[in-house]
Design an enzyme around this catalytic site. Structure first.
Site, PDB file in Angstrom:
ATOM      1  CB  THR A  47      40.468  16.379  58.983  1.00  0.00           C
ATOM      2  OG1 THR A  47      41.139  15.816  57.856  1.00  0.00           O
ATOM      3  CG2 THR A  47      39.475  17.435  58.529  1.00  0.00           C
ATOM      4  CE1 TYR A  48      43.650  11.252  65.341  1.00  0.00           C
ATOM      5  CE2 TYR A  48      43.011   9.562  63.754  1.00  0.00           C
ATOM      6  CZ  TYR A  48      43.640   9.930  64.931  1.00  0.00           C
ATOM      7  OH  TYR A  48      44.258   8.977  65.700  1.00  0.00           O
TER       8      TYR A  48
END
Length: 174
Positions: A47-48
């Protein structure tokens, strides 16, 4: 004799990831960010990464078991994933917390397994993130500490030792 507990680690935010990568892998903050960014942008494995949150939103509760299941397809993570399926996810109150999530939530794997060839840095960082993610859902580790004192003709000797009674999350992150 005395028992002590070690709670499972929280999920990673960028700062804690950089600190842990420096401590365990010798990576600089920049090197860690570059590898994490590549794992996010090019491979879609994370994820980011540029986040300051160590929690997931409450609505992610259905997604985590799916991610664990995908990770269990890898031989390296099959046993820990099976343990989580059998015992259930622990530390949910800490890991799922809408109030602790800012713009982006914690850095976790997306559930995809690498299909291309990762660089050595990317592979090492990815494995560290996977282990931390899985460990964060495990129970605490229990350590028995022993302190012994011996008196030999007026000479005092002290010995301290410790051993794990229950590995808990240490099964995943030795």
């Amino acid at each position: 004799r005395k028992d002590s507990q070690r709670v499972a680690p929280p999920l990673f935010d960028l700062t804690s990831l950089q600190k842990e990568a420096n401590r365990k892998l010798g990576f600089s903050a920049r090197r860690t960010l570059q590898a994490a960014q590549k794992l996010y942008e090019s491979y879609k494995l994370l994820t980011y990464p540029r986040t300051d949150s160590k929690a997931l939103p409450e609505d992610y509760k259905g997604m985590v078991p799916k991610v664990v299941e995908y990770l269990g397809r890898s031989s390296a993570y099959k046993a820990p994933a099976q343990t989580l399926k059998e015992k259930g996810l622990q530390n949910q109150a800490r890991n799922f917390n809408d109030k602790a999530v800012s713009d982006h939530f914690a850095i976790i794997p997306t559930g995809k397994l690498p299909s291309g060839s990762l660089t050595k840095d990317e592979q090492r960082l990815y494995n560290m993130i996977l282990r931390n993610f899985i460990a964060s859902w495990y129970g605490e580790a229990t350590i028995e500490k022993q302190k012994r004192t011996a008196d030999l003709k007026g000479e005092i000797f002290n010995k301290e030792a410790q051993q794990y009674k229950s590995l808990g999350w240490r099964e995943v992150v030795p």
